[in-house]
Design a protein around this motif. Structure first.
Motif, PDB file in Angstrom:
ATOM      1  N   ILE A   1      13.775 -11.239 -37.160  1.00  0.00           N
ATOM      2  CA  ILE A   1      12.750 -10.196 -37.140  1.00  0.00           C
ATOM      3  C   ILE A   1      12.522  -9.723 -35.709  1.00  0.00           C
ATOM      4  O   ILE A   1      12.509 -10.529 -34.774  1.00  0.00           O
ATOM      5  CB  ILE A   1      11.403 -10.729 -37.688  1.00  0.00           C
ATOM      6  CG1 ILE A   1      11.599 -11.433 -39.029  1.00  0.00           C
ATOM      7  CG2 ILE A   1      10.370  -9.610 -37.805  1.00  0.00           C
ATOM      8  CD1 ILE A   1      10.398 -12.282 -39.447  1.00  0.00           C
ATOM      9  N   VAL A   2      12.335  -8.421 -35.528  1.00  0.00           N
ATOM     10  CA  VAL A   2      11.963  -7.866 -34.229  1.00  0.00           C
ATOM     11  C   VAL A   2      10.674  -7.070 -34.386  1.00  0.00           C
ATOM     12  O   VAL A   2      10.510  -6.315 -35.354  1.00  0.00           O
ATOM     13  CB  VAL A   2      13.073  -6.947 -33.661  1.00  0.00           C
ATOM     14  CG1 VAL A   2      12.570  -6.199 -32.424  1.00  0.00           C
ATOM     15  CG2 VAL A   2      14.308  -7.756 -33.288  1.00  0.00           C
ATOM     16  N   ILE A   3       9.746  -7.254 -33.449  1.00  0.00           N
ATOM     17  CA  ILE A   3       8.542  -6.431 -33.376  1.00  0.00           C
ATOM     18  C   ILE A   3       8.611  -5.606 -32.096  1.00  0.00           C
ATOM     19  O   ILE A   3       8.775  -6.168 -31.005  1.00  0.00           O
ATOM     20  CB  ILE A   3       7.259  -7.279 -33.387  1.00  0.00           C
ATOM     21  CG1 ILE A   3       7.107  -8.016 -34.717  1.00  0.00           C
ATOM     22  CG2 ILE A   3       6.028  -6.403 -33.128  1.00  0.00           C
ATOM     23  CD1 ILE A   3       5.846  -8.862 -34.823  1.00  0.00           C
TER      24      ILE A   3
ATOM     25  N   LEU B   1       2.390  -6.351 -26.233  1.00  0.00           N
ATOM     26  CA  LEU B   1       3.333  -7.458 -26.442  1.00  0.00           C
ATOM     27  C   LEU B   1       2.623  -8.798 -26.246  1.00  0.00           C
ATOM     28  O   LEU B   1       2.776  -9.711 -27.063  1.00  0.00           O
ATOM     29  CB  LEU B   1       4.511  -7.325 -25.477  1.00  0.00           C
ATOM     30  CG  LEU B   1       5.572  -8.444 -25.530  1.00  0.00           C
ATOM     31  CD1 LEU B   1       6.969  -7.871 -25.304  1.00  0.00           C
ATOM     32  CD2 LEU B   1       5.298  -9.529 -24.480  1.00  0.00           C
ATOM     33  N   ASP B   2       1.855  -8.913 -25.175  1.00  0.00           N
ATOM     34  CA  ASP B   2       1.139 -10.170 -24.905  1.00  0.00           C
ATOM     35  C   ASP B   2       0.146 -10.489 -26.022  1.00  0.00           C
ATOM     36  O   ASP B   2       0.006 -11.645 -26.431  1.00  0.00           O
ATOM     37  CB  ASP B   2       0.404 -10.078 -23.570  1.00  0.00           C
ATOM     38  CG  ASP B   2       1.351 -10.108 -22.376  1.00  0.00           C
ATOM     39  OD1 ASP B   2       2.508 -10.535 -22.554  1.00  0.00           O
ATOM     40  OD2 ASP B   2       0.944  -9.689 -21.277  1.00  0.00           O
ATOM     41  N   ALA B   3      -0.540  -9.465 -26.509  1.00  0.00           N
ATOM     42  CA  ALA B   3      -1.524  -9.673 -27.575  1.00  0.00           C
ATOM     43  C   ALA B   3      -0.842 -10.132 -28.864  1.00  0.00           C
ATOM     44  O   ALA B   3      -1.333 -11.051 -29.549  1.00  0.00           O
ATOM     45  CB  ALA B   3      -2.310  -8.385 -27.821  1.00  0.00           C
ATOM     46  N   VAL B   4       0.284  -9.509 -29.195  1.00  0.00           N
ATOM     47  CA  VAL B   4       1.027  -9.885 -30.402  1.00  0.00           C
ATOM     48  C   VAL B   4       1.532 -11.320 -30.293  1.00  0.00           C
ATOM     49  O   VAL B   4       1.381 -12.130 -31.215  1.00  0.00           O
ATOM     50  CB  VAL B   4       2.197  -8.903 -30.648  1.00  0.00           C
ATOM     51  CG1 VAL B   4       3.134  -9.448 -31.731  1.00  0.00           C
ATOM     52  CG2 VAL B   4       1.676  -7.534 -31.061  1.00  0.00           C
ATOM     53  N   CYS B   5       2.132 -11.659 -29.156  1.00  0.00           N
ATOM     54  CA  CYS B   5       2.660 -13.014 -28.967  1.00  0.00           C
ATOM     55  C   CYS B   5       1.555 -14.060 -29.049  1.00  0.00           C
ATOM     56  O   CYS B   5       1.745 -15.132 -29.634  1.00  0.00           O
ATOM     57  CB  CYS B   5       3.380 -13.110 -27.621  1.00  0.00           C
ATOM     58  SG  CYS B   5       4.956 -12.225 -27.564  1.00  0.00           S
ATOM     59  N   SER B   6       0.403 -13.744 -28.481  1.00  0.00           N
ATOM     60  CA  SER B   6      -0.720 -14.668 -28.520  1.00  0.00           C
ATOM     61  C   SER B   6      -1.182 -14.933 -29.949  1.00  0.00           C
ATOM     62  O   SER B   6      -1.459 -16.073 -30.334  1.00  0.00           O
ATOM     63  CB  SER B   6      -1.881 -14.116 -27.688  1.00  0.00           C
ATOM     64  OG  SER B   6      -3.010 -14.960 -27.759  1.00  0.00           O
TER      65      SER B   6
ATOM     66  N   VAL C   1       9.679 -10.334 -29.859  1.00  0.00           N
ATOM     67  CA  VAL C   1       8.775  -9.218 -29.588  1.00  0.00           C
ATOM     68  C   VAL C   1       9.271  -8.541 -28.315  1.00  0.00           C
ATOM     69  O   VAL C   1       9.529  -9.214 -27.310  1.00  0.00           O
ATOM     70  CB  VAL C   1       7.323  -9.705 -29.404  1.00  0.00           C
ATOM     71  CG1 VAL C   1       6.380  -8.511 -29.269  1.00  0.00           C
ATOM     72  CG2 VAL C   1       6.894 -10.585 -30.573  1.00  0.00           C
ATOM     73  N   VAL C   2       9.422  -7.225 -28.350  1.00  0.00           N
ATOM     74  CA  VAL C   2      10.039  -6.515 -27.227  1.00  0.00           C
ATOM     75  C   VAL C   2       9.323  -5.197 -26.942  1.00  0.00           C
ATOM     76  O   VAL C   2       8.816  -4.548 -27.861  1.00  0.00           O
ATOM     77  CB  VAL C   2      11.541  -6.272 -27.512  1.00  0.00           C
ATOM     78  CG1 VAL C   2      11.729  -5.452 -28.784  1.00  0.00           C
ATOM     79  CG2 VAL C   2      12.240  -5.599 -26.333  1.00  0.00           C
TER      80      VAL C   2
ATOM     81  N   LYS D   1      -5.164  -4.132 -37.298  1.00  0.00           N
ATOM     82  CA  LYS D   1      -3.703  -4.104 -37.238  1.00  0.00           C
ATOM     83  C   LYS D   1      -3.103  -5.496 -37.018  1.00  0.00           C
ATOM     84  O   LYS D   1      -2.147  -5.893 -37.680  1.00  0.00           O
ATOM     85  CB  LYS D   1      -3.240  -3.152 -36.133  1.00  0.00           C
ATOM     86  CG  LYS D   1      -1.752  -2.797 -36.269  1.00  0.00           C
ATOM     87  CD  LYS D   1      -1.146  -2.200 -35.023  1.00  0.00           C
ATOM     88  CE  LYS D   1      -1.753  -0.888 -34.637  1.00  0.00           C
ATOM     89  NZ  LYS D   1      -0.920  -0.211 -33.604  1.00  0.00           N
ATOM     90  N   MET D   2      -3.686  -6.252 -36.088  1.00  0.00           N
ATOM     91  CA  MET D   2      -3.151  -7.577 -35.785  1.00  0.00           C
ATOM     92  C   MET D   2      -3.267  -8.497 -36.999  1.00  0.00           C
ATOM     93  O   MET D   2      -2.330  -9.233 -37.339  1.00  0.00           O
ATOM     94  CB  MET D   2      -3.884  -8.187 -34.604  1.00  0.00           C
ATOM     95  CG  MET D   2      -3.204  -9.431 -34.050  1.00  0.00           C
ATOM     96  SD  MET D   2      -1.654  -9.047 -33.195  1.00  0.00           S
ATOM     97  CE  MET D   2      -2.301  -8.283 -31.699  1.00  0.00           C
ATOM     98  N   GLU D   3      -4.401  -8.449 -37.655  1.00  0.00           N
ATOM     99  CA  GLU D   3      -4.609  -9.262 -38.857  1.00  0.00           C
ATOM    100  C   GLU D   3      -3.585  -8.910 -39.930  1.00  0.00           C
ATOM    101  O   GLU D   3      -3.062  -9.790 -40.632  1.00  0.00           O
ATOM    102  CB  GLU D   3      -6.023  -9.027 -39.384  1.00  0.00           C
ATOM    103  CG  GLU D   3      -6.366  -9.802 -40.638  1.00  0.00           C
ATOM    104  CD  GLU D   3      -7.757  -9.490 -41.163  1.00  0.00           C
ATOM    105  OE1 GLU D   3      -8.019  -9.786 -42.344  1.00  0.00           O
ATOM    106  OE2 GLU D   3      -8.582  -8.943 -40.402  1.00  0.00           O
ATOM    107  N   THR D   4      -3.270  -7.621 -40.052  1.00  0.00           N
ATOM    108  CA  THR D   4      -2.302  -7.175 -41.050  1.00  0.00           C
ATOM    109  C   THR D   4      -0.903  -7.678 -40.727  1.00  0.00           C
ATOM    110  O   THR D   4      -0.151  -8.084 -41.623  1.00  0.00           O
ATOM    111  CB  THR D   4      -2.301  -5.634 -41.134  1.00  0.00           C
ATOM    112  OG1 THR D   4      -3.624  -5.176 -41.421  1.00  0.00           O
ATOM    113  CG2 THR D   4      -1.365  -5.153 -42.232  1.00  0.00           C
TER     114      THR D   4
END
Length: 211
Positions: free
Chosen positions: A52-54, A62-67, A130-131, A33-36
């Motif tokens: 854009i909002v995630i 959230l922390d994983a996405v931001c990283s 990201v929220v 998912k993250m790679e996509t």
């Protein structure tokens, strides 16, 4: 990537640019998912000033996405989370509103001048927030909606109320919703579709068609 090579949805879903458009992006396994998302933003995020909002369900996600997204050079990244100071939260919201205004102005300029080149310099980065669900804009408390052009549901909500709240607080009236869907979440997606009376089409291969 295989999950990006889906057939285009019916043409009528692309012919109403002034209405919300709902899409899903299938991912074979959770670990992809993250790679996509990174691949998706490699295309979407290169648009100048694109707001854009995630949305994530938890702080950990959230922390994983931001990283994972922090190193993308063409995106200005911010986040809204529970222990963010009130003043910092206000700054994040205001900067996003400014980005939204610049995006709208750029869109008008493109219509007049026909120049829609993708640019990644510092001044024209797309703007991403990201929220988590608990930190969505509080309309009842006087905060304005984020009015993003693109809303990515990184984690698919299980309830219609959550899905609709994300849209009402984060997305412009002519915006695009992209739902990340993994394996067994197809049932949840269908349930959201039926309970909200919304058609959620498969995302086209060329996302520029819907931007």
């Amino acid at each position: 990537m295989e999950s990006m090579e889906a057939p285009s949805p019916p043409s009528q879903s692309l012919s109403r640019p002034c209405q919300l458009q709902h899409f899903y992006l299938a991912v074979d396994r959770p670990q992809f998912k993250m790679e996509t998302v990174v691949e998706l933003l490699n295309v979407v995020g290169r648009r100048p000033w694109l707001p854009i909002v995630i949305c994530c369900s938890s702080r950990d996600e959230l922390d994983a996405v931001c990283s994972s997204l922090s190193s993308l050079p063409y995106i200005s990244l911010a986040s809204l989370y529970s222990d963010l100071a009130e003043r910092e939260r206000a700054v994040v919201l205001e900067r996003f509103r400014q980005a939204t205004f610049k995006w709208k102005q750029h869109t008008l300029d493109v219509k007049e001048e026909g120049d829609d080149s993708e640019i990644g310099n510092e001044g024209k980065k797309s703007h991403l927030v990201v929220v988590t669900d608990v930190c969505l804009p509080m309309i009842s408390s006087g905060e304005s909606p984020l009015s993003a052009r693109v809303l990515i549901n990184y984690e698919l909500p299980t309830k219609k109320e959550t899905y609709m709240r994300r849209i009402s607080t984060c997305l412009a009236s002519d915006g695009i919703v992209i739902n990340m869907v993994v394996g067994g979440e197809v049932v949840t997606l269908k349930s959201l579709e039926e309970s909200s009376g919304t058609i959620i089409a498969e995302m086209p291969i060329n996302i520029s068609e819907i931007l």
